[in-house]
Design a protein around this motif. Sequence first.
Motif, mmCIF file in Angstrom:
data_model
loop_
_atom_site.group_PDB
_atom_site.id
_atom_site.type_symbol
_atom_site.label_atom_id
_atom_site.label_comp_id
_atom_site.label_asym_id
_atom_site.label_seq_id
_atom_site.Cartn_x
_atom_site.Cartn_y
_atom_site.Cartn_z
ATOM 1 N N ALA A 207 -30.820 -35.702 -60.952
ATOM 2 C CA ALA A 207 -30.314 -36.754 -61.837
ATOM 3 C C ALA A 207 -28.831 -36.990 -61.618
ATOM 4 C CB ALA A 207 -30.570 -36.366 -63.294
ATOM 5 N N LEU A 208 -28.084 -35.927 -61.323
ATOM 6 C CA LEU A 208 -26.648 -36.078 -61.089
ATOM 7 C C LEU A 208 -26.385 -36.887 -59.831
ATOM 8 C CD1 LEU A 208 -23.964 -35.088 -62.347
ATOM 9 C CD2 LEU A 208 -24.013 -33.205 -60.722
ATOM 10 N N ALA A 209 -27.182 -36.688 -58.792
ATOM 11 C CA ALA A 209 -26.998 -37.426 -57.545
ATOM 12 C C ALA A 209 -27.520 -38.844 -57.629
ATOM 13 C CB ALA A 209 -27.710 -36.695 -56.403
ATOM 14 N N ALA A 210 -28.348 -39.130 -58.625
ATOM 15 C CA ALA A 210 -28.918 -40.468 -58.741
ATOM 16 C C ALA A 210 -27.964 -41.452 -59.399
ATOM 17 C CB ALA A 210 -30.216 -40.421 -59.544
ATOM 18 N N THR B 226 -38.961 -40.319 -53.759
ATOM 19 C CA THR B 226 -39.368 -40.517 -55.142
ATOM 20 C C THR B 226 -38.237 -41.181 -55.922
ATOM 21 O OG1 THR B 226 -40.091 -39.393 -57.158
ATOM 22 C CG2 THR B 226 -38.527 -38.225 -55.786
ATOM 23 N N GLY B 227 -38.593 -41.886 -56.957
ATOM 24 C CA GLY B 227 -37.612 -42.532 -57.828
ATOM 25 C C GLY B 227 -37.570 -41.930 -59.213
ATOM 26 N N GLU B 228 -38.134 -40.695 -59.353
ATOM 27 C CA GLU B 228 -38.196 -40.073 -60.669
ATOM 28 C C GLU B 228 -36.806 -39.765 -61.219
ATOM 29 O OE1 GLU B 228 -39.793 -36.137 -60.742
ATOM 30 O OE2 GLU B 228 -39.345 -35.779 -58.620
ATOM 31 N N HIS B 229 -35.866 -39.421 -60.345
ATOM 32 C CA HIS B 229 -34.532 -39.085 -60.825
ATOM 33 C C HIS B 229 -33.818 -40.319 -61.388
ATOM 34 C CE1 HIS B 229 -35.164 -35.206 -59.091
ATOM 35 N NE2 HIS B 229 -35.227 -35.673 -57.845
ATOM 36 N N PHE C 166 -30.678 -35.373 -52.462
ATOM 37 C CA PHE C 166 -31.053 -34.861 -53.781
ATOM 38 C C PHE C 166 -31.575 -35.973 -54.687
ATOM 39 C CE2 PHE C 166 -28.563 -31.057 -52.754
ATOM 40 C CZ PHE C 166 -29.371 -30.074 -53.317
ATOM 41 N N ALA C 167 -31.107 -37.200 -54.465
ATOM 42 C CA ALA C 167 -31.492 -38.295 -55.354
ATOM 43 C C ALA C 167 -32.906 -38.792 -55.093
ATOM 44 C CB ALA C 167 -30.503 -39.452 -55.212
ATOM 45 N N VAL C 168 -33.391 -38.713 -53.841
ATOM 46 C CA VAL C 168 -34.670 -39.359 -53.519
ATOM 47 C C VAL C 168 -35.794 -38.378 -53.210
ATOM 48 C CG1 VAL C 168 -33.510 -41.422 -52.651
ATOM 49 C CG2 VAL C 168 -34.061 -39.572 -51.062
ATOM 50 N N ARG C 169 -35.497 -37.077 -53.045
ATOM 51 C CA ARG C 169 -36.582 -36.145 -52.758
ATOM 52 C C ARG C 169 -37.092 -35.544 -54.060
ATOM 53 N NH1 ARG C 169 -33.534 -31.026 -49.798
ATOM 54 N NH2 ARG C 169 -32.539 -30.152 -51.659
ATOM 55 N N PRO C 170 -38.341 -35.117 -54.098
ATOM 56 C CA PRO C 170 -38.927 -34.575 -55.342
ATOM 57 C C PRO C 170 -38.221 -33.312 -55.802
ATOM 58 C CG PRO C 170 -40.639 -35.138 -53.751
ATOM 59 C CD PRO C 170 -39.333 -35.217 -53.017
ATOM 60 N N THR C 171 -38.352 -33.042 -57.089
ATOM 61 C CA THR C 171 -37.748 -31.847 -57.673
ATOM 62 C C THR C 171 -38.384 -30.595 -57.080
ATOM 63 O OG1 THR C 171 -37.383 -33.048 -59.731
ATOM 64 C CG2 THR C 171 -37.263 -30.649 -59.826
ATOM 65 N N GLY C 172 -37.543 -29.642 -56.677
ATOM 66 C CA GLY C 172 -38.027 -28.406 -56.085
ATOM 67 C C GLY C 172 -38.159 -28.442 -54.589
ATOM 68 N N SER C 173 -38.045 -29.611 -53.971
ATOM 69 C CA SER C 173 -38.171 -29.718 -52.518
ATOM 70 C C SER C 173 -36.896 -29.235 -51.847
ATOM 71 C CB SER C 173 -38.453 -31.173 -52.125
ATOM 72 O OG SER C 173 -38.466 -31.320 -50.719
ATOM 73 N N THR C 174 -37.052 -28.574 -50.717
ATOM 74 C CA THR C 174 -35.911 -28.091 -49.930
ATOM 75 C C THR C 174 -35.845 -28.735 -48.558
ATOM 76 O OG1 THR C 174 -37.244 -26.225 -49.135
ATOM 77 C CG2 THR C 174 -35.905 -25.870 -51.133
ATOM 78 N N SER C 175 -36.594 -29.796 -48.361
ATOM 79 C CA SER C 175 -36.635 -30.464 -47.061
ATOM 80 C C SER C 175 -35.313 -31.168 -46.789
ATOM 81 C CB SER C 175 -37.775 -31.479 -47.034
ATOM 82 O OG SER C 175 -37.755 -32.220 -45.821
ATOM 83 N N LEU C 176 -34.889 -31.136 -45.525
ATOM 84 C CA LEU C 176 -33.675 -31.840 -45.116
ATOM 85 C C LEU C 176 -33.949 -33.279 -44.733
ATOM 86 C CD1 LEU C 176 -31.925 -29.090 -42.955
ATOM 87 C CD2 LEU C 176 -31.496 -29.702 -45.346
#
Length: 297
Positions: A269-272, A80-83, A64-74
Amino acid sequence: MTAALAEKHTGTVLEPVRNTEPPTAHRRRGRERAFDDVPRWQIYVPLGIYLLFTLVPFYWMFLFAVRPTGSTSLVPWPMTGEHFSKVWTERSFAVFFQNSMIVGVCTLVATTLVALSGGYALARFDFRIKNGFMLALLCSQFIPGALMLVPLFEIFKNLQMINSLGSVVIAETVFQLPLSIILISGFIKNVPVSLEEAAWVDGCSRFRAFCAVVLPLLRPGLIAVGSFAFVHSWNHFLFALMFLSEQDKQTIPVGLNTLIGADSVDLGALAAIPVVIVFAFIQKWLITGFSAGAVKG
């Protein structure tokens, strides 16, 4: 006939050789053989399953911390570093981190200093209410902090300490002291009194003998008590929520609560939050201190 004449001539009786091996060694070897007979897959498979269940939550948080918002990929790609940027800039996590560090370090120092003096008094001096005082310290651990919120709030309100980090430090220190005093007292009892007496004979005062002789031997106990006080104050949510109202005075547990809305949760953001790294470092010293202090000498 010849053996009888030999016994009569020498005056000795031949005795059979007896097994002088202790029974504990025989049982130990039996357990070792039983362990060696167990197939290795029966050991590694349960350990692997336990490790899998332990690491999956950490991987999920990292995902959850490194994948883009809205992504469901495992699979965390693209990363991404946006979080992390959002947490440090928009969510004022840097301020929360600074406040938590101030509360944790001040609680660590205050708890350790007071626990040293109280533990030394319990370990080296005999007084009339000593047993009753120890019982009171133990019974205080059964009182939940929630029961003390109203009186503490009134006290800090009269002292004009509401919305001050000092109120959280005092509350955390007070609730950490009973267990810390008991632990430090046990560590000091393991230090022989003869070492201090030798320092007294050489002309040292009691305080100087304590600093020169006893204090260096208390390093495992100080690490254990200090780490426990720091981790507890860092992770405690209730006191910071009640005594701190302004956002620039809040600590990390209260700041994490702001990431949870009424209808949504900012999981990225919580996982970051890199609190796991801090806890991993602190827990290492905590376990080291308790393990070293558990063995006398």
